[in-house]
Design a protein around this motif. Sequence first.
Motif, PDB file in Angstrom:
ATOM      1  N   THR A   1      47.817 -46.525  44.678  1.00 55.70           N
ATOM      2  CA  THR A   1      48.617 -47.212  43.958  1.00 55.70           C
ATOM      3  C   THR A   1      48.979 -48.518  44.462  1.00 55.70           C
ATOM      4  OG1 THR A   1      49.773 -45.164  43.252  1.00 55.70           O
ATOM      5  CG2 THR A   1      51.185 -47.169  43.044  1.00 55.70           C
TER       6      THR A   1
ATOM      7  N   GLU B   1      48.658 -51.952  42.356  1.00 53.20           N
ATOM      8  CA  GLU B   1      49.885 -53.228  42.311  1.00 53.20           C
ATOM      9  C   GLU B   1      49.441 -54.411  42.754  1.00 53.20           C
ATOM     10  OE1 GLU B   1      52.682 -51.279  44.759  1.00 53.20           O
ATOM     11  OE2 GLU B   1      53.551 -49.894  43.124  1.00 53.20           O
TER      12      GLU B   1
ATOM     13  N   SER C   1      46.334 -38.538  39.589  1.00 52.89           N
ATOM     14  CA  SER C   1      47.641 -38.340  38.994  1.00 52.89           C
ATOM     15  C   SER C   1      47.561 -37.082  38.135  1.00 52.89           C
ATOM     16  CB  SER C   1      47.956 -39.427  38.236  1.00 52.89           C
ATOM     17  OG  SER C   1      48.360 -40.591  39.038  1.00 52.89           O
TER      18      SER C   1
ATOM     19  N   ASP D   1      56.206 -35.364  32.767  1.00 47.54           N
ATOM     20  CA  ASP D   1      57.421 -35.547  33.260  1.00 47.54           C
ATOM     21  C   ASP D   1      58.075 -34.196  33.655  1.00 47.54           C
ATOM     22  OD1 ASP D   1      60.196 -36.761  33.487  1.00 47.54           O
ATOM     23  OD2 ASP D   1      60.884 -35.430  32.162  1.00 47.54           O
TER      24      ASP D   1
ATOM     25  N   GLY E   1      61.843 -43.499  43.940  1.00 45.33           N
ATOM     26  CA  GLY E   1      60.260 -43.543  43.788  1.00 45.33           C
ATOM     27  C   GLY E   1      60.044 -42.179  42.941  1.00 45.33           C
TER      28      GLY E   1
ATOM     29  N   ALA F   1      60.877 -41.419  39.827  1.00 46.72           N
ATOM     30  CA  ALA F   1      60.698 -41.625  38.370  1.00 46.72           C
ATOM     31  C   ALA F   1      59.175 -42.212  38.225  1.00 46.72           C
ATOM     32  CB  ALA F   1      61.499 -42.618  37.770  1.00 46.72           C
ATOM     33  N   SER F   2      58.826 -43.129  39.529  1.00 41.94           N
ATOM     34  CA  SER F   2      57.566 -43.816  38.989  1.00 41.94           C
ATOM     35  C   SER F   2      56.409 -42.510  39.534  1.00 41.94           C
ATOM     36  CB  SER F   2      57.388 -44.974  39.956  1.00 41.94           C
ATOM     37  OG  SER F   2      57.609 -44.558  41.324  1.00 41.94           O
ATOM     38  N   ARG F   3      56.590 -41.560  40.105  1.00 47.44           N
ATOM     39  CA  ARG F   3      55.907 -40.632  40.569  1.00 47.44           C
ATOM     40  C   ARG F   3      55.802 -39.297  39.570  1.00 47.44           C
ATOM     41  NH1 ARG F   3      57.195 -43.635  44.426  1.00 47.44           N
ATOM     42  NH2 ARG F   3      55.402 -44.440  46.083  1.00 47.44           N
TER      43      ARG F   3
ATOM     44  N   ARG G   1      61.698 -36.501  37.416  1.00 52.42           N
ATOM     45  CA  ARG G   1      63.011 -36.728  36.832  1.00 52.42           C
ATOM     46  C   ARG G   1      64.202 -35.970  37.331  1.00 52.42           C
ATOM     47  NH1 ARG G   1      65.555 -34.792  32.610  1.00 52.42           N
ATOM     48  NH2 ARG G   1      63.631 -33.707  31.858  1.00 52.42           N
TER      49      ARG G   1
END
Length: 258
Positions: free
Chosen positions: A32, A36, A85, A93, A113, A115-117, A120
Amino acid sequence: MATGRTHRPATRSRGIPEATVARLPLYLRALTALSERSVPTVSSEELAAAAGVNSAKLRKDFSYLGSYGTRGVGYDVEYLVYQISRELGLTQDWPVVIVGIGNLGAALANYGGFASRGFRVAALIDADPAMAGKPVAGIPVQHTDDLEKIIKDNGVSIGVIATPAGAAQPVCDRLVAAGVTSILNFAPTVLSVPEGVDVRKVDLSIELQILAFHEQRKAGEETAAGDGARPAATARGAAVGDSADQGPDGDVPAVMPA
């Protein structure tokens, strides 16, 4: 560090070893970071170094995923991010509840971190009536009386326990009875769970104690290195007939620590 009895998720039933599964998040984190920075490909050596493993182990781990890279090119970063992933179940989700909104629970709720992984935070739950309705990280805290309804309404299968030790097992029992099948436990206690429930334990005090052990060992090695000349001097004293320090057979006896 896992405790309790565990079931066998889909990845393990397909032959991916538990040790490999435990390393997949390390690879994903390193990949990741590369993504980025818009890095298109990475060699096994570079990725292994970034993940903190050796390259042979990395290649073996990726062989379980069906990824072998391209000779002279390496691995496609974006494809590996997607592949890992998907293997970890992060392409969907996952609603999570956090039970125990003290200092640690509030810090977890504020962690950006999740939400990005693929996670929720669906609800924050606490036993203190005074906490009910108070927003933490923009989410109103709900009382434990409503725990079962919250689990059902949000379709939660993952629970985070950040309660004091004494409350952890009763909370765990209620989570499991409500349908939660995976628990991340921050409480300083070992939880007992039935077959089919996974528990991962995070104990910060134990990790600090392990670090203290290593610090103590390093300090002992430095002390021993600093005293390196002392045994030689003792041996020289014995050689010139210092019989007061000799054992019955003429050997210098071992000095026991006080």
